[in-house]
Design an enzyme around this catalytic site. Structure first.
Site, short mmCIF file in Angstrom:
data_model
loop_
_atom_site.label_atom_id
_atom_site.label_comp_id
_atom_site.label_asym_id
_atom_site.label_seq_id
_atom_site.Cartn_x
_atom_site.Cartn_y
_atom_site.Cartn_z
N ASP A 152 0.83 -1.20 0.00
CA ASP A 152 0.00 0.00 0.00
C ASP A 152 0.87 1.25 0.00
O ASP A 152 1.92 1.30 0.66
CB ASP A 152 -0.88 0.05 1.24
CG ASP A 152 -2.09 -0.86 1.16
OD1 ASP A 152 -2.15 -1.65 0.20
OD2 ASP A 152 -2.95 -0.79 2.06
N LYS A 162 1.85 4.56 1.52
CA LYS A 162 1.70 5.15 2.86
C LYS A 162 1.55 6.65 2.70
O LYS A 162 2.49 7.37 2.37
CB LYS A 162 2.90 4.83 3.76
CG LYS A 162 2.63 5.24 5.20
CD LYS A 162 3.75 4.88 6.13
CE LYS A 162 3.31 5.08 7.58
NZ LYS A 162 2.63 6.36 7.83
N ARG A 190 -5.13 9.53 10.03
CA ARG A 190 -5.90 8.28 10.07
C ARG A 190 -7.35 8.57 10.46
O ARG A 190 -7.63 9.31 11.41
CB ARG A 190 -5.26 7.34 11.10
CG ARG A 190 -5.85 5.93 11.17
CD ARG A 190 -5.18 5.02 10.20
NE ARG A 190 -5.60 3.62 10.35
CZ ARG A 190 -4.88 2.68 10.96
NH1 ARG A 190 -3.71 2.99 11.51
NH2 ARG A 190 -5.31 1.44 11.00
N GLU A 192 -7.33 7.20 5.49
CA GLU A 192 -6.72 8.48 5.87
C GLU A 192 -7.39 9.59 5.07
O GLU A 192 -8.01 9.35 4.03
CB GLU A 192 -5.22 8.48 5.58
CG GLU A 192 -4.43 7.49 6.43
CD GLU A 192 -2.96 7.87 6.56
OE1 GLU A 192 -2.58 8.96 6.10
OE2 GLU A 192 -2.20 7.07 7.14
N ARG A 215 2.21 -4.11 17.52
CA ARG A 215 2.59 -4.00 16.11
C ARG A 215 3.22 -5.32 15.67
O ARG A 215 4.33 -5.65 16.05
CB ARG A 215 3.59 -2.85 15.94
CG ARG A 215 3.01 -1.50 16.36
CD ARG A 215 4.06 -0.42 16.28
NE ARG A 215 3.59 0.82 16.87
CZ ARG A 215 2.92 1.77 16.22
NH1 ARG A 215 2.66 1.61 14.94
NH2 ARG A 215 2.53 2.87 16.83
N LYS A 269 5.59 -1.21 7.78
CA LYS A 269 5.80 0.03 7.04
C LYS A 269 7.28 0.25 6.74
O LYS A 269 8.16 -0.14 7.51
CB LYS A 269 5.23 1.23 7.81
CG LYS A 269 5.81 1.45 9.17
CD LYS A 269 5.06 2.55 9.91
CE LYS A 269 5.56 2.71 11.34
NZ LYS A 269 4.79 3.71 12.10
#
Length: 503
Positions: A213, A215, A220, A264, A370, A376
């Site tokens: 994806d 970023k 958010r 977002e 996480r 990320k």
């Protein structure tokens, strides 16, 4: 339950690096409060998490600089403290500042020295005891003798560990199972871990075919729609629906009745490139303005009566593509080829975005720690800056000098760019406390001004314009990499160099 019991547990948690010991200490406190004062369970759970139940109190560190003499005996009860903060938070209008100061003096005047330090820390967000939400969830599971997975899932669905604490402590799995996804009730967001490269992220996410994806450098949001009723919340689950009429309009136009979306919002220029993050943040903080925010969604958790949180990523993305038009979906590549993934990431960066998030195609949607299913990757920038001042630590960092003020060269002067306490190990804190005492020029009891001689290497995610600091810019997510004894302040980076990172 006495506040002193919470303060003692917080100190014990801060004093150990052992996650097991932290969990055990918190679990013991939670068992005691559940047995003796069940109504206080939510407050105690919030306190051991290092937060107040009240989101805003109107208090800050400046309003806590002059406190009354501490009490000699610990008499404050948790329920009294919570009620006092309720009253303080409710004060508004003419005379509220004076009334707030009086109520604060009354509360702190009944607190012992240790309780005053802890209360100051929790008000200012400086209780650093290493007990994050995931640790508290483990403690709830241990105290209630229930699986931690059940606690985490209930907390995700309720949007808070505090809200499910009483149910967890009953030891009844059915009580936790009551917390399910409800359209209109925000859920805790799923988070991503980090990796230094795209290839490393792909390996961490399980290898094989993954989703990559874009970023975005936005804010958010989570969007709930039931019929024409739309709710928009932030990452911290604050209701911001009134600030986002564009999002409400787009959500109502989707070809469905019920939906929960994760994504977002960001400001885009006429060329489709992202505007500076500050413009997005400024517009998102108000209900009006000329800047239009564009939503971009990357996940879907519920669609027309069907919960998809437990479905694999592929299934959720298929549903997302059916419901959300392409212009409001995050750009994505699905591939197993590292070279193709690297090329996509390079293109994303060239378009002005932050980086990429590599996602396992088989994973469910899960809040909490996480993990490795979302990873990320962002480029890391560093600057060599000069320490101008340092703030006294509190909570776990009491006795150390912690938060450093950072400056860049501007001609013959040094200009402040911001502060950071991130990236500091105990060894760094110990070293810098001794070092900055040697360089001390002034000490107002909170901020120690130092001779500008120490250079520090700082990693950061970006630079934004700021009216808060004299250089007109501020660093985003600054953290300490190392101290540079091999460099002099004359070799530190310039304000011009810092401004070169502006988008």
């Amino acid at each position: 339950m006495l506040l002193a019991d919470v303060v003692d547990t917080s100190a014990a948690v801060a004093a150990t690096r052992s996650r097991t010991a932290k969990v055990a200490a918190i679990a013991e406190l939670l068992r005691r409060v559940a047995d003796s004062e069940p109504d206080a369970v939510p407050v105690v759970t919030s306190y051991v998490s290092g937060t107040l139940r009240q989101r805003r109190t109107g208090l800050g560190w400046r309003s806590l600089q002059e406190l009354p003499e501490p009490a000699e005996q610990a008499t404050l009860e948790v329920a009294e403290v919570d009620a006092a903060f309720d009253r303080i938070a409710e004060l508004t209008g003419a005379g509220s500042q004076l009334a707030r100061a009086g109520a604060t003096r009354d509360l702190f005047g009944r607190a012992t020295a240790d309780e005053q330090r802890w209360l100051r820390g929790i008000v200012t967000g400086e209780v650093r005891q290493g007990a994050l939400d995931a640790v508290v969830q483990e403690a709830l599971a241990a105290a209630g003798a229930v699986p931690v997975a059940a606690v985490r899932r209930a907390a995700m669905m309720a949007g808070s560990s505090v809200d499910i604490a009483a149910a967890a402590l009953t030891g009844d799995l059915d009580a936790l199972a009551v917390f399910t996804l409800q359209v209109g009730r925000p859920v805790l967001p799923m988070l991503a871990s980090t990796a230094p490269t795209v290839e490393a992220a792909m390996t961490k996410a399980g290898g094989g075919e993954v989703a990559i994806d874009t970023k975005l450098d936005g804010i958010r949001i989570q969007v709930h729609r039931r019929g024409d009723d739309v709710l928009v919340v932030t990452r911290s689950l604050d209701d911001v629906t009134d600030r986002h009429p564009e999002v409400v309009e787009i959500a109502r136009a989707l070809p469905c009745h019920d939906v929960v979306l994760d994504g977002e919002v960001l400001a885009l220029g006429p060329d489709g490139r992202p505007r500076p993050f500050q413009e997005t943040a400024s517009r998102a903080a108000t209900a009006g303005g000329t800047v239009r925010l564009t939503p971009a969604f990357f996940d879907l958790l519920h669609l027309d009566g069907r919960d998809l949180v437990d479905a694999p990523t592929t299934e959720r993305l298929d549903a997302l593509e059916r419901v959300v038009p392409e212009q409001h979906r995050v750009p994505r590549l699905v591939t197993a080829d590292p070279d193709e993934a690297e090329a996509f990431a390079a293109e994303v960066l060239a378009l002005g975005h932050e980086g990429v998030v590599v996602k396992s195609l088989n994973a469910p949607y899960a809040a909490g720690r996480r993990g490795a299913t979302w990873v990320k990757v962002k480029p890391v920038h560093t600057l060599d800056l000069v320490v101008l001042a340092v703030e006294r630590g509190s909570g776990r960092r009491s006795g150390w000098l912690s938060n450093i003020h950072l400056g860049a060269r501007d001609g013959d002067s040094l200009v402040m760019l911001g502060k950071t306490f991130k990236g500091m190990t105990d060894e760094i804190l110990t070293w810098q406390t001794e070092r900055f005492r040697e360089l001390q020029m002034d000490d107002d009891g909170y901020v120690v001004t130092v001779r500008p001689e120490q250079v520090v290497e700082i990693a950061f995610d970006g630079v934004q314009r700021s009216t808060r600091y004299p250089g007109g810019v501020a660093l985003r997510f600054a953290r300490v990499v190392r101290y540079r004894d091999d460099k002099t302040p004359a070799e530190a980076d310039t304000l011009e160099t810092v401004r070169g990172y502006l988008p």
